[in-house]
Design an enzyme around this catalytic site. Structure first.
Site, short mmCIF file in Angstrom:
data_model
loop_
_atom_site.label_atom_id
_atom_site.label_comp_id
_atom_site.label_asym_id
_atom_site.label_seq_id
_atom_site.Cartn_x
_atom_site.Cartn_y
_atom_site.Cartn_z
N VAL A 1 -3.72 8.99 -3.82
CA VAL A 1 -2.31 8.39 -4.97
C VAL A 1 -3.64 8.74 -6.20
O VAL A 1 -2.82 9.31 -7.49
CB VAL A 1 -2.47 7.08 -4.73
N ASP B 1 1.00 -1.43 -0.33
CA ASP B 1 -0.09 0.02 -0.10
C ASP B 1 0.85 1.33 -0.12
O ASP B 1 0.22 2.29 -0.65
CB ASP B 1 -0.99 -0.08 1.43
N MET C 1 -7.24 5.57 3.52
CA MET C 1 -7.59 6.75 2.36
C MET C 1 -6.80 7.36 1.69
O MET C 1 -6.22 7.79 0.34
CB MET C 1 -8.01 8.05 2.88
N ARG C 2 -5.14 6.28 1.49
CA ARG C 2 -3.62 6.00 1.02
C ARG C 2 -4.52 6.23 -0.42
O ARG C 2 -3.90 7.31 -1.17
CB ARG C 2 -3.18 5.34 1.28
N ALA C 3 -5.52 5.37 -0.92
CA ALA C 3 -5.47 4.87 -2.18
C ALA C 3 -6.39 6.52 -3.08
O ALA C 3 -5.84 6.45 -4.24
CB ALA C 3 -6.48 4.04 -2.22
#
Length: 668
Positions: free
Chosen positions: A279, A193, A274-276
Site C-alpha cells: 500500500v 488492515d 506485507m500489505r503495508a
C-alpha cells in the site's frame, strides 16, 4: 438529484482530501477509512468526491457496467459484442448499515434455479458500485459478515454469489470509502488492515476557520446552485488534474532507494504482514503522479507512511492511533542515499502534510503518592479533585487473557462471538418454512418436502417439480454479542492503590475480551452516597477503558445504589434493544455502608436481578488474611457466581455463568 457540496469548498481537512484524491488517481491504493468525531465533514467530503471522478464508458444495457474496451468475459449479462460504448457519470453507491447480504451481493432466485434450471440473478450494491465509489457510513456498525464480504470483493475485484451449488460471478472493482466515529466502537484489526489508507479528522479549534466553515455551509444551504457555480472553476481544475495524474501514473518510477525506505519504515514500526509495504508503494507512486512527477521522492514515502501505517501498528483497541514522526524521519534519513542537506524539510508541500499527531489524552493518571489508605469509608468525597475521602486515579495493571463468559440459553441478538444464538450465519441445526424471502436454502428438507408430490404434479422426466410451498429455510445457530454491564465499586474500601490497580487491570482484560466478542459495554460506578453511569451502553470499549483509567476512588460504599442504577440501565436498554441479552459483572469486595440498613437494601436490590434471571458474575476484590465472604453472599443474592481476583488472573473463569440460569431457579 441534489447537487453535492463542492469538494474544493471543504475547509481544512487536508489529509482527508488528499487521501480521497490519491484513491481517485489510483484505486489500487485500496480505499480510505475516515475516523473522527461527528460533524467533521467526513460524509460531505466523500459525497463531493464523486462529482470529480471522470465519466466511465460502459456497454449499453449491461447491468454490471462492463467496459466496452475490455468487457468481463464472465459477465452475467454477457457475452458482449464489440462496439461503441455509452458514457455515464461515475456512481457513488451508499451501503446502509442495516443492509442485508442479498442487498449487498445480489439475490439469486433459488426457486427458478431448482425448478427451471436458469440463473435469475438480481444485482446488488457491489454491481452498482463497479468502477465507481462504494461508501459505507458508520462502517464500524456494519455486521461482521457483511464487512467480510465487502472487503473480500474489494481485494479480489469480483463478487461471488453462491446458493446451494448455484453460483454467479461478476466484476466488482470500486473505490471503498468507510467513515466511522471511534466513540461508537472500533473495527477489528484484521479489517482495519484491509483499508489502504486511514485518516483521523477533527474539527478545527481556530475561530477563523470555524467561521469560514459556517459561512460556506449557510451559503450552500441558501442557494445550492449559485454556490456550486462559484466553485465550478476549481472543481474543473481538480478533475483535470485527476485525469492527468491517471495518465502519468504508469510512467512513475519507484526506485530501489524508495523501496528500501518503504521496507525499512514498515519494519521499524513492526507492522504485521506485507500489505503495508504494498500500500505504501502504491500510495507513494500516486503521490508522485499527483504532483506531476515521474520519480518517487523521500517526501512521497513519508506522506505515504503517515496515511498507510497508523491503523496498522495498533496492537489492541486501547492503543492510540498515530505514528512517532521523529522515528519516521530518522528511519527515512538512515535509509536515504541522499545527503541530509538535499531534503532539509521532511514535510511535503501541498495538501495533507500531517497525520499521526499527538496521541489522544487517555485521562489523568496519578502516580504513587506514598499514602496507601486501606479504608476510606469515614468521610464523604469532595465534588472534584483529590480531596479528603478521595484518592487520585490509580494506573491499571497490565491486561491479561480471560476465558469466555457467556449468557445461558439461546438468544436472537446481534451477531457476535459470545453466547449461543439463532442467526443467519452459523452451523445448520434444522429447517423451517421461510418467513418472507428465502435466504438460506435447506436443500435436503426441500427435496424431502417435494418428493411425495411428484406424481400428482405430473412429473414425467428427470428432475424434481419444485413449488414455493416446498422450499425450506435453513435454521442456523451461531453466536451473538451481549451487553456486558460493569458495576464497579470505587469506594474507600477499594482505594488501596495496589488493589485498585489490580481491579482496573481485571476490568480492562474483560473489556478487551468484550471488544473481541463484539459486545456492547456499559460502566456504572458507585462511591460516596450515589452511583453514576460513567458510560452508557456503547460499542466503544476504548471509551470504557478511558473512563476506567481516570476513575478516582474514595468515600462510602453505596452498593444498593450501584445495583439499582445498573438495573435501571438494563431496563432502558431492553426498550432500545430487546433482543440483546445482558451479562452483569459486579466488581466489589461486597461491603455496603452509608444510609439506613445498607446491607439489607443491597440484598433486596440484588434479588431484582435474580428474579429476572439476569446472568451475573461477582468479581470478589476482598483482600487480606481475614475475609468476610461478603462478595460470595452478594453473588448468591444475584443468582450468579463469585470469582476472586486471583482466580480471574489465573485464567480460571471458564464457565462461570453457564449454570447461572439453574442457580437462579434454585434461588427463586
Amino acid at each position: 438529484m441534489t447537487t453535492p457540496f463542492p469538494f474544493t469548498a471543504v475547509v481544512g481537512q487536508d489529509d482527508l482530501r488528499l487521501a480521497l484524491l490519491l484513491n481517485a488517481v489510483s484505486p489500487a491504493v485500496g480505499g480510505v477509512l475516515v475516523r473522527g468525531e461527528k460533524g467533521t465533514a467526513k460524509s460531505t467530503a466523500v459525497r463531493a468526491l464523486s462529482a470529480l471522478l471522470p465519466a466511465v464508458a460502459v456497454v449499453p444495457g449491461c447491468r454490471f457496467s462492463c467496459d466496452p474496451a475490455a468487457p468481463d468475459p464472465s459477465c452475467p449479462d454477457g457475452p458482449h459484442e464489440p462496439g461503441p460504448g455509452a458514457h455515464r457519470p461515475a456512481r457513488m453507491v451508499e451501503l446502509p448499515v442495516g443492509a442485508s447480504e442479498d442487498r449487498l451481493v445480489g439475490a439469486l432466485d433459488i426457486e427458478r434455479a431448482l425448478a427451471e434450471g436458469v440463473k435469475a440473478f438480481e444485482p446488488g450494491l457491489l454491481a452498482d458500485a463497479h468502477r465507481g465509489i462504494l461508501y459505507v457510513d458508520e462502517v464500524n456498525l456494519l455486521h461482521d459478515h457483511l464487512v467480510d464480504l465487502l472487503l473480500d470483493a474489494a481485494a479480489m475485484g469480483a463478487s461471488y454469489v453462491e446458493r446451494e451449488g448455484v453460483s454467479v460471478r461478476h466484476a466488482a472493482r470500486f473505490l471503498l470509502v468507510g467513515t466511522m466515529n471511534p466513540e461508537e466502537g472500533e473495527l477489528r484489526p484484521q479489517l482495519l488492515d484491509r483499508f489502504g489508507l486511514t485518516v483521523e479528522v477533527a474539527a478545527s479549534r481556530e475561530p477563523d476557520q470555524r467561521v469560514e466553515v459556517v459561512r460556506r455551509r449557510l451559503a450552500y444551504d441558501d442557494d445550492t446552485a449559485s454556490f456550486a457555480a462559484r466553485w465550478a472553476g476549481e472543481e474543473a481544475a481538480v478533475r483535470q488534474r485527476i485525469v492527468a495524474a491517471r495518465e502519468l501514473l504508469p510512467q512513475v518510477r519507484l526506485g530501489d532507494g524508495a523501496l528500501r525506505q518503504i521496507a525499512a519504515t514498515c519494519a521499524a514500526f513492526e507492522v504485521d504482514g506485507m500489505r503495508a509495504d504494498i500500500v505504501m508503494a502504491r500510495t507513494a507512486t500516486a503521490l508522485a503522479a499527483w504532483a506531476g512527477r515521474t520519480d518517487v521522492l523521500a517526501e512521497d514515502v513519508r506522506q505515504a507512511a503517515l496515511l498507510a501505517l497508523p491503523h496498522r501498528r495498533r496492537r489492541n483497541p486501547f492503543d492510540a492511533p498515530g505514528l512517532d514522526e521523529d522515528k519516521l524521519d530518522r528511519t527515512l534519513e538512515e535509509f536515504s542515499g541522499e545527503s541530509p542537506d538535499d531534503d532539509p524539510d521532511p514535510d511535503p508541500e501541498g495538501p495533507g502534510g500531517g497525520g499521526g499527531g499527538p496521541a489522544p489524552d487517555a485521562g489523568p493518571q496519578g502516580g504513587d503518592t506514598g499514602a496507601r489508605p486501606e479504608e476510606g469509608d469515614g468521610g464523604e468525597p469532595q465534588p472534584s479533585g483529590a480531596g479528603a475521602g478521595e484518592q487520585p486515579a490509580a494506573r491499571a495493571a497490565e491486561p491479561f487473557r480471560t476465558k469466555a463468559l457467556s449468557v445461558p440459553g439461546i438468544g436472537e441478538g446481534a451477531a457476535g462471538r459470545r453466547s449461543r444464538a439463532r442467526t443467519e450465519h452459523g452451523r445448520t441445526t434444522g429447517a423451517r418454512r421461510p418467513r418472507g424471502a428465502l435466504t438460506k436454502l435447506h436443500l435436503a428438507a426441500t427435496v424431502q418436502a417435494a418428493a411425495p408430490h411428484q406424481r400428482a404434479r405430473g412429473r414425467s422426466g428427470p428432475g424434481l417439480v419444485i413449488r414455493r410451498d416446498d422450499l425450506r429455510q435453513a435454521a442456523r445457530e451461531g453466536r451473538e454479542g451481549n451487553l456486558v454491564l460493569f458495576v464497579v465499586d470505587a469506594s474507600g474500601s477499594m482505594a488501596a492503590r495496589q488493589r485498585m490497580s489490580a481491579v482496573k487491570g481485571a476490568v480492562l482484560s474483560l473489556l478487551l475480551d468484550a471488544y473481541q466478542r463484539r459486545d456492547k459495554v456499559g460502566l456504572v460506578t458507585f462511591r460516596g452516597s450515589a452511583a453514576d453511569v460513567a458510560l452508557p451502553p456503547t460499542s466503544s470499549v476504548d471509551a470504557a477503558a478511558a473512563r476506567l483509567e481516570s476513575l478516582p476512588t474514595g468515600g462510602r460504599t453505596p452498593l444498593a445504589a450501584g445495583l439499582l442504577k445498573a438495573h435501571e440501565v438494563l431496563r432502558v436498554e431492553r426498550l432500545r434493544d430487546p433482543a440483546r441479552r445482558a451479562l452483569v459483572v459486579v466488581v466489589t469486595d461486597g461491603r455496603a455502608t452509608g444510609g439506613p440498613e445498607p446491607v439489607a437494601l443491597a440484598g433486596r436490590a440484588a434479588r431484582l436481578f435474580a428474579a429476572e434471571q439476569v446472568a451475573s458474575v461477582v468479581v470478589d476484590c476482598e483482600s487480606g488474611p481475614v475475609r468476610l465472604g461478603l462478595a460470595g453472599q452478594l453473588a448468591t443474592e444475584l443468582g450468579g457466581t463469585a470469582v476472586t481476583l486471583d482466580e480471574l488472573r489465573a485464567d480460571a473463569i471458564a464457565g462461570l455463568v453457564k449454570d447461572v440460569q439453574g442457580t437462579s431457579r434454585r434461588a427463586a
